[in-house]
Design a protein around this motif. Structure first.
Motif, PDB file in Angstrom:
ATOM      1  N   PHE A   1       0.841  -1.212   0.000  1.00 30.04           N
ATOM      2  CA  PHE A   1       0.000   0.000   0.000  1.00 30.04           C
ATOM      3  C   PHE A   1       0.874   1.259   0.000  1.00 30.04           C
ATOM      4  CE2 PHE A   1      -3.417  -2.374   2.715  1.00 30.04           C
ATOM      5  CZ  PHE A   1      -3.839  -3.065   1.599  1.00 30.04           C
ATOM      6  N   TYR A   2       1.977   1.185   0.751  1.00 30.37           N
ATOM      7  CA  TYR A   2       2.805   2.389   0.924  1.00 30.37           C
ATOM      8  C   TYR A   2       3.389   2.853  -0.405  1.00 30.37           C
ATOM      9  CZ  TYR A   2       7.070  -0.337   0.434  1.00 30.37           C
ATOM     10  OH  TYR A   2       8.070  -1.112  -0.077  1.00 30.37           O
ATOM     11  N   GLN A   3       3.542   1.920  -1.341  1.00 31.93           N
ATOM     12  CA  GLN A   3       4.134   2.304  -2.635  1.00 31.93           C
ATOM     13  C   GLN A   3       3.187   3.172  -3.459  1.00 31.93           C
ATOM     14  OE1 GLN A   3       5.481  -1.273  -4.574  1.00 31.93           O
ATOM     15  NE2 GLN A   3       7.235  -1.475  -3.222  1.00 31.93           N
ATOM     16  N   LEU A   4       1.915   3.198  -3.054  1.00 35.98           N
ATOM     17  CA  LEU A   4       0.945   4.024  -3.782  1.00 35.98           C
ATOM     18  C   LEU A   4       0.782   5.390  -3.119  1.00 35.98           C
ATOM     19  CD1 LEU A   4      -1.709   1.230  -4.298  1.00 35.98           C
ATOM     20  CD2 LEU A   4      -0.187   2.161  -6.032  1.00 35.98           C
ATOM     21  N   GLN A   5       1.586   5.643  -2.087  1.00 40.11           N
ATOM     22  CA  GLN A   5       1.460   6.885  -1.331  1.00 40.11           C
ATOM     23  C   GLN A   5       2.812   7.599  -1.295  1.00 40.11           C
ATOM     24  OE1 GLN A   5      -1.953   6.644   1.493  1.00 40.11           O
ATOM     25  NE2 GLN A   5      -2.059   7.130  -0.652  1.00 40.11           N
ATOM     26  N   SER A   6       2.762   8.916  -1.112  1.00 38.99           N
ATOM     27  CA  SER A   6       4.035   9.648  -1.096  1.00 38.99           C
ATOM     28  C   SER A   6       4.515   9.972   0.311  1.00 38.99           C
ATOM     29  CB  SER A   6       3.872  10.968  -1.852  1.00 38.99           C
ATOM     30  OG  SER A   6       3.330  10.706  -3.123  1.00 38.99           O
ATOM     31  N   TYR A   7       3.584   9.977   1.262  1.00 44.47           N
ATOM     32  CA  TYR A   7       3.939  10.427   2.620  1.00 44.47           C
ATOM     33  C   TYR A   7       3.522   9.405   3.674  1.00 44.47           C
ATOM     34  CZ  TYR A   7       4.498  14.845   0.236  1.00 44.47           C
ATOM     35  OH  TYR A   7       4.919  15.814  -0.621  1.00 44.47           O
ATOM     36  N   VAL A   8       4.408   9.229   4.626  1.00 41.81           N
ATOM     37  CA  VAL A   8       4.102   8.362   5.772  1.00 41.81           C
ATOM     38  C   VAL A   8       4.345   9.165   7.037  1.00 41.81           C
ATOM     39  CG1 VAL A   8       4.862   6.320   7.068  1.00 41.81           C
ATOM     40  CG2 VAL A   8       4.660   6.181   4.589  1.00 41.81           C
ATOM     41  N   THR A   9       3.391   9.130   7.953  1.00 45.49           N
ATOM     42  CA  THR A   9       3.601   9.763   9.258  1.00 45.49           C
ATOM     43  C   THR A   9       3.664   8.673  10.319  1.00 45.49           C
ATOM     44  OG1 THR A   9       2.451  11.765   8.598  1.00 45.49           O
ATOM     45  CG2 THR A   9       2.631  11.370  10.960  1.00 45.49           C
ATOM     46  N   ILE A  10       4.782   8.649  11.042  1.00 44.84           N
ATOM     47  CA  ILE A  10       4.939   7.642  12.097  1.00 44.84           C
ATOM     48  C   ILE A  10       4.215   8.184  13.331  1.00 44.84           C
ATOM     49  CG2 ILE A  10       6.573   6.176  13.358  1.00 44.84           C
ATOM     50  CD1 ILE A  10       6.925   6.005  10.282  1.00 44.84           C
ATOM     51  N   SER A  11       2.958   7.802  13.433  1.00 47.46           N
ATOM     52  CA  SER A  11       2.112   8.353  14.500  1.00 47.46           C
ATOM     53  C   SER A  11       1.892   7.349  15.631  1.00 47.46           C
ATOM     54  CB  SER A  11       0.755   8.749  13.911  1.00 47.46           C
ATOM     55  OG  SER A  11       0.252   7.689  13.121  1.00 47.46           O
ATOM     56  N   ASN A  12       1.924   6.054  15.310  1.00 47.41           N
ATOM     57  CA  ASN A  12       1.624   5.012  16.310  1.00 47.41           C
ATOM     58  C   ASN A  12       0.412   5.404  17.152  1.00 47.41           C
ATOM     59  OD1 ASN A  12       3.808   3.335  15.568  1.00 47.41           O
ATOM     60  ND2 ASN A  12       5.198   4.663  16.699  1.00 47.41           N
ATOM     61  N   HIS A  13      -0.609   5.885  16.490  1.00 47.42           N
ATOM     62  CA  HIS A  13      -1.743   6.478  17.215  1.00 47.42           C
ATOM     63  C   HIS A  13      -2.765   5.466  17.710  1.00 47.42           C
ATOM     64  CE1 HIS A  13      -2.850   6.070  13.015  1.00 47.42           C
ATOM     65  NE2 HIS A  13      -4.101   5.962  13.436  1.00 47.42           N
ATOM     66  N   GLY A  14      -2.753   4.274  17.132  1.00 53.19           N
ATOM     67  CA  GLY A  14      -3.761   3.300  17.560  1.00 53.19           C
ATOM     68  C   GLY A  14      -3.282   1.880  17.311  1.00 53.19           C
ATOM     69  N   TYR A  15      -3.966   0.951  17.970  1.00 48.36           N
ATOM     70  CA  TYR A  15      -3.554  -0.456  17.937  1.00 48.36           C
ATOM     71  C   TYR A  15      -4.385  -1.235  16.922  1.00 48.36           C
ATOM     72  CZ  TYR A  15      -3.409  -5.311  19.611  1.00 48.36           C
ATOM     73  OH  TYR A  15      -3.296  -6.682  19.696  1.00 48.36           O
ATOM     74  N   LEU A  16      -3.762  -2.226  16.300  1.00 44.77           N
ATOM     75  CA  LEU A  16      -4.498  -3.180  15.457  1.00 44.77           C
ATOM     76  C   LEU A  16      -4.139  -4.599  15.910  1.00 44.77           C
ATOM     77  CD1 LEU A  16      -4.729  -3.019  11.540  1.00 44.77           C
ATOM     78  CD2 LEU A  16      -4.881  -5.128  12.819  1.00 44.77           C
ATOM     79  N   GLY A  17      -5.144  -5.323  16.341  1.00 44.80           N
ATOM     80  CA  GLY A  17      -4.910  -6.705  16.774  1.00 44.80           C
ATOM     81  C   GLY A  17      -6.109  -7.568  16.408  1.00 44.80           C
ATOM     82  N   TYR A  18      -6.017  -8.855  16.738  1.00 43.23           N
ATOM     83  CA  TYR A  18      -7.005  -9.809  16.257  1.00 43.23           C
ATOM     84  C   TYR A  18      -7.587 -10.668  17.369  1.00 43.23           C
ATOM     85  CZ  TYR A  18      -4.074  -8.819  12.214  1.00 43.23           C
ATOM     86  OH  TYR A  18      -3.345  -8.188  11.235  1.00 43.23           O
ATOM     87  N   ALA A  19      -8.804 -11.154  17.112  1.00 46.44           N
ATOM     88  CA  ALA A  19      -9.365 -12.213  17.946  1.00 46.44           C
ATOM     89  C   ALA A  19      -9.456 -13.462  17.066  1.00 46.44           C
ATOM     90  CB  ALA A  19     -10.744 -11.804  18.448  1.00 46.44           C
ATOM     91  N   VAL A  20      -8.883 -14.552  17.562  1.00 46.81           N
ATOM     92  CA  VAL A  20      -8.974 -15.818  16.824  1.00 46.81           C
ATOM     93  C   VAL A  20     -10.300 -16.468  17.228  1.00 46.81           C
ATOM     94  CG1 VAL A  20      -7.862 -18.034  16.343  1.00 46.81           C
ATOM     95  CG2 VAL A  20      -6.458 -16.034  16.929  1.00 46.81           C
ATOM     96  N   LEU A  21     -11.165 -16.667  16.260  1.00 43.38           N
ATOM     97  CA  LEU A  21     -12.543 -17.075  16.558  1.00 43.38           C
ATOM     98  C   LEU A  21     -12.910 -18.429  15.953  1.00 43.38           C
ATOM     99  CD1 LEU A  21     -14.347 -13.711  15.604  1.00 43.38           C
ATOM    100  CD2 LEU A  21     -13.381 -14.360  17.831  1.00 43.38           C
ATOM    101  N   MET A  22     -13.709 -19.172  16.717  1.00 42.31           N
ATOM    102  CA  MET A  22     -14.240 -20.432  16.172  1.00 42.31           C
ATOM    103  C   MET A  22     -15.747 -20.468  16.396  1.00 42.31           C
ATOM    104  SD  MET A  22     -13.130 -24.391  16.892  1.00 42.31           S
ATOM    105  CE  MET A  22     -11.424 -24.264  16.546  1.00 42.31           C
ATOM    106  N   ASN A  23     -16.436 -21.063  15.448  1.00 35.86           N
ATOM    107  CA  ASN A  23     -17.872 -21.279  15.603  1.00 35.86           C
ATOM    108  C   ASN A  23     -18.098 -22.116  16.877  1.00 35.86           C
ATOM    109  OD1 ASN A  23     -20.248 -23.132  15.294  1.00 35.86           O
ATOM    110  ND2 ASN A  23     -20.600 -21.834  13.513  1.00 35.86           N
ATOM    111  N   ARG A  24     -18.949 -21.620  17.765  1.00 36.58           N
ATOM    112  CA  ARG A  24     -19.077 -22.237  19.091  1.00 36.58           C
ATOM    113  C   ARG A  24     -19.668 -23.654  19.039  1.00 36.58           C
ATOM    114  NH1 ARG A  24     -19.027 -22.145  24.241  1.00 36.58           N
ATOM    115  NH2 ARG A  24     -20.840 -22.414  25.565  1.00 36.58           N
TER     116      ARG A  24
END
Ligand code: LMR
Length: 339
Positions: free
Chosen positions: A227-250
């Motif tokens: 994705f970054y190759q399609l953009q000219s500017y990057v701001t190192i903000s570390n403003h929010g978290y991205l994480g996952y929940a591993v889920l299974m059909n109960r």
């Protein structure tokens, strides 16, 4: 005479069948005994989520002697965002691991992980996920027919755009891709940008066709999907978290025999510890690779800029925290950073 020949032939065939070696190795386990779980996710095999999914599958296969197989479908080839939760609920797939932001459609309290500038580091996120708040979210999902098996990391998000993002005014009118989550929407509305919810698989094309001017994601996602190759500017903000929940059909989880469940869960526990370690390392390595790209201008948020962004964004915490029971509100406030 013909009939006589046929009888002899049949007897010979039966005899041969009787001599055929019995299926002994696990490659030949009959489909009835074998358990095959489908794991669908939207990112690359080379991402922290993709790598952990593969390791989990390999170890479970080994430890079950080939009886339990997790088949992985990465890159949204089977189901995309917005489809995979439904597919899990209907039992078309057994495992998914969406970003927690994407679970806000089921319970808005998942938005606690999206809060901007709330977590100082991953340790604080783990305290939240592995403590009573994570447990409450597990319970809420269980009531909806979904078992939360683990919490996996990606990391902290940075911003990419077709213009520099340094001061608050730089966001005015910027069309920015978000994961579909109310807090993420509000985050960019507060900054004067126009949030555009898009599924992960749509992002590359949307950036290429200028349907959006920017986005927020982790270095590992930005790097693995280019994705970054399609953009000219990057701001190192570390403003929010991205994480996952591993889920299974109960229902599916409950239908598994105890031994299989134990192999899956014990192995997942080990894989989760490993996943959190490599996610941190990989994001650092991928950020370094992005920094090395001569076509990208990198801006590290200065303390003054950060303070101005925080003053606008931190109050979003007050929209989520009151949704939790009183005892957990204080727990969240103890972990996060509102000052
Ligand atoms: C995104 O949509 O940007 C991420 O949730 C993709 C992912 O699963 O990391």
């Amino acid at each position: 005479m013909v009939r006589g020949l046929l009888v002899v032939l049949s007897l010979l065939l039966l005899g041969l069948q009787g001599c055929a070696p019995k299926a002994v190795d696990f490659e030949q386990t009959s489909p009835k005994e074998k358990i095959v779980l489908t794991f669908s996710h939207v990112v690359s095999d080379a991402s922290p989520k993709g790598r952990a999914a593969r390791l989990w599958a390999d170890l479970v296969y080994q430890r079950s002697g080939g009886r339990v197989e997790i088949k992985i479908y990465p890159n949204g080839t089977l189901y995309k965002d917005g489809e995979e939760l439904e597919a899990l609920k209907k039992g078309y797939v057994q495992i998914i691991a969406p970003a927690t932001s994407k679970l806000t459609s089921l319970d808005s309290r998942w938005g606690v992980f999206d809060l901007p500038f709330f977590f100082n580091d991953l340790e604080q996120v783990h305290q939240l996920a592995d403590g009573p708040v994570g447990e409450l979210l597990r319970k809420s999902m269980r009531e909806k027919g979904i078992e939360v098996l683990a919490y996996w990391d990606n990391g902290f998000k940075i911003l990419t755009a077709d213009r520099p993002l340094e001061n608050l005014k730089d966001f005015q009118g910027l069309k920015i891709r978000i994961m579909d989550s109310p807090i993420l929407k509000k985050q960019f509305l507060k900054l004067g940008a126009i949030p555009v919810p898009l599924s992960f698989n749509e992002v590359f094309e949307a950036l290429e066709n200028k349907k959006v001017n920017g986005g927020e994601n982790t270095p590992s996602n930005l790097y693995s999907k280019k994705f970054y190759q399609l953009q000219s500017y990057v701001t190192i903000s570390n403003h929010g978290y991205l994480g996952y929940a591993v889920l299974m059909n109960r229902d599916y989880f409950n239908s598994l025999d105890q031994e299989t469940r134990k192999i899956l869960l014990d192995t997942l526990k080990e894989v989760t510890a490993w996943q959190r370690k490599i996610a941190l390392e990989q994001n650092a390595a991928d950020l370094a690779r992005i920094r090395n790209d001569q076509n990208i201008k990198i801006h590290d948020l200065t303390p003054e800029e950060k303070e101005a962004w925080q003053a606008v964004l931190k109050p979003l915490a007050y929209e989520i925290i009151p949704l939790f029971p009183k005892n957990l509100q204080s727990e969240i406030l103890k972990i996060g950073n509102l000052n």
